[in-house]
Design a protein around this motif. Sequence first.
Motif, PDB file in Angstrom:
ATOM      1  N   LYS A   1      -6.378  -3.307   7.252  1.00 55.73           N
ATOM      2  CA  LYS A   1      -6.694  -4.524   6.506  1.00 55.73           C
ATOM      3  C   LYS A   1      -7.386  -4.223   5.184  1.00 55.73           C
ATOM      4  O   LYS A   1      -7.081  -4.827   4.157  1.00 55.73           O
ATOM      5  CB  LYS A   1      -7.574  -5.447   7.355  1.00 55.73           C
ATOM      6  N   GLU A   2      -8.338  -3.298   5.198  1.00 59.11           N
ATOM      7  CA  GLU A   2      -9.079  -2.976   3.975  1.00 59.11           C
ATOM      8  C   GLU A   2      -8.172  -2.399   2.895  1.00 59.11           C
ATOM      9  O   GLU A   2      -8.374  -2.660   1.706  1.00 59.11           O
ATOM     10  CB  GLU A   2     -10.236  -2.022   4.286  1.00 59.11           C
ATOM     11  N   ALA A   3      -7.166  -1.626   3.295  1.00 58.33           N
ATOM     12  CA  ALA A   3      -6.231  -1.053   2.318  1.00 58.33           C
ATOM     13  C   ALA A   3      -5.403  -2.151   1.651  1.00 58.33           C
ATOM     14  O   ALA A   3      -5.147  -2.095   0.440  1.00 58.33           O
ATOM     15  CB  ALA A   3      -5.325  -0.035   2.998  1.00 58.33           C
TER      16      ALA A   3
ATOM     17  N   ASP B   1     -10.723 -12.662   2.095  1.00 55.24           N
ATOM     18  CA  ASP B   1     -10.622 -11.936   3.360  1.00 55.24           C
ATOM     19  C   ASP B   1      -9.208 -11.399   3.527  1.00 55.24           C
ATOM     20  O   ASP B   1      -8.363 -11.554   2.641  1.00 55.24           O
ATOM     21  CB  ASP B   1     -11.034 -12.824   4.543  1.00 55.24           C
ATOM     22  N   ASP B   2      -8.960 -10.783   4.678  1.00 52.55           N
ATOM     23  CA  ASP B   2      -7.651 -10.180   4.929  1.00 52.55           C
ATOM     24  C   ASP B   2      -6.544 -11.226   5.052  1.00 52.55           C
ATOM     25  O   ASP B   2      -5.386 -10.944   4.728  1.00 52.55           O
ATOM     26  CB  ASP B   2      -7.696  -9.298   6.176  1.00 52.55           C
TER      27      ASP B   2
ATOM     28  N   ARG C   1      -6.461  -6.515  -4.630  1.00 54.63           N
ATOM     29  CA  ARG C   1      -7.487  -6.539  -5.690  1.00 54.63           C
ATOM     30  C   ARG C   1      -7.053  -5.708  -6.892  1.00 54.63           C
ATOM     31  O   ARG C   1      -7.317  -6.092  -8.039  1.00 54.63           O
ATOM     32  CB  ARG C   1      -8.821  -6.053  -5.143  1.00 54.63           C
TER      33      ARG C   1
ATOM     34  N   ILE D   1      -6.337  -5.329   1.311  1.00 53.40           N
ATOM     35  CA  ILE D   1      -7.274  -6.048   0.435  1.00 53.40           C
ATOM     36  C   ILE D   1      -7.460  -5.283  -0.875  1.00 53.40           C
ATOM     37  O   ILE D   1      -7.390  -5.871  -1.966  1.00 53.40           O
ATOM     38  CB  ILE D   1      -8.631  -6.270   1.139  1.00 53.40           C
ATOM     39  N   ALA D   2      -7.664  -3.972  -0.790  1.00 55.48           N
ATOM     40  CA  ALA D   2      -7.857  -3.150  -1.993  1.00 55.48           C
ATOM     41  C   ALA D   2      -6.615  -3.177  -2.881  1.00 55.48           C
ATOM     42  O   ALA D   2      -6.723  -3.259  -4.113  1.00 55.48           O
ATOM     43  CB  ALA D   2      -8.203  -1.715  -1.595  1.00 55.48           C
TER      44      ALA D   2
ATOM     45  N   THR E   1       0.793  -1.238   0.000  1.00 58.02           N
ATOM     46  CA  THR E   1       0.000   0.000   0.000  1.00 58.02           C
ATOM     47  C   THR E   1       0.819   1.279   0.000  1.00 58.02           C
ATOM     48  O   THR E   1       0.261   2.353  -0.205  1.00 58.02           O
ATOM     49  CB  THR E   1      -0.918   0.052   1.239  1.00 58.02           C
TER      50      THR E   1
END
Length: 173
Positions: free
Chosen positions: A136-138, A152-153, A144, A140-141, A129
Motif C-alpha cells: 500500500k505504501e508503495a 490514504d490507500d 504522490r 501511495i508514494a 509501481t
Amino acid sequence: MHDASIALAATPAGGVPACDSFLALDLGTTTGWALRTRERTVVSGTVSFRPSRYDGGGMRYLRFRGWLDEIADNAGVLEAVWFEEVRSHAGTDAAHVFGGFLATLSAWCDQRSIPYQGVPVGTLKRFATGKGNAGKEAVIAAVRARGFTPADDNEADALALLLWALETRGGAR
C-alpha cells in the motif's frame, strides 16, 4: 451492459481521451474515488459507508447508491466507471461487503447504460509501481510522485486506477 473492455478514443493532441467524465472506485466500507471531470481536472477522496448500529443490512448499499447518484449529478455525463477488482479477501465479511458494493455498482451502471469494468489489483499495482505485488505504501508514494496527495490507500488506489484508465485508454493500449 458490463463491457469487458472499455476503449477510449484519444484526442488529436495525443493520449488524453476526448469525452466526458470518468469515475474510478476502490470499493469497500471506506470507498476511494477519483473523478476526471469534463473540464479535465481530477478530484478525489474517500467516503465511508460504515453502518451505524441501528442500520439494517442494506443501508450501506442504499447510501452508496445515493452517493453514486450525487456524483453523477455533479459530474454531468459519466462516460465510464472503473473499479478495483479484488479476487481474494481477508475474510468472509469483507468478501460479502465487496460483493454488495459490486452488485449495487453494476446495477446502477446498467440502469444508466454506463459501461463499467473491473481491473485486477495486480494490474494497478504494476502500472503504478512497476511491481504487481507492491504494498500500500508503495502505491501511495507512486501516486504522490505523480502530483496527487491521497489521504490514504483507498484514495491512492482510486487515483492509480483513474490514471491507468486514462493512460491505457481503458486497457486498450
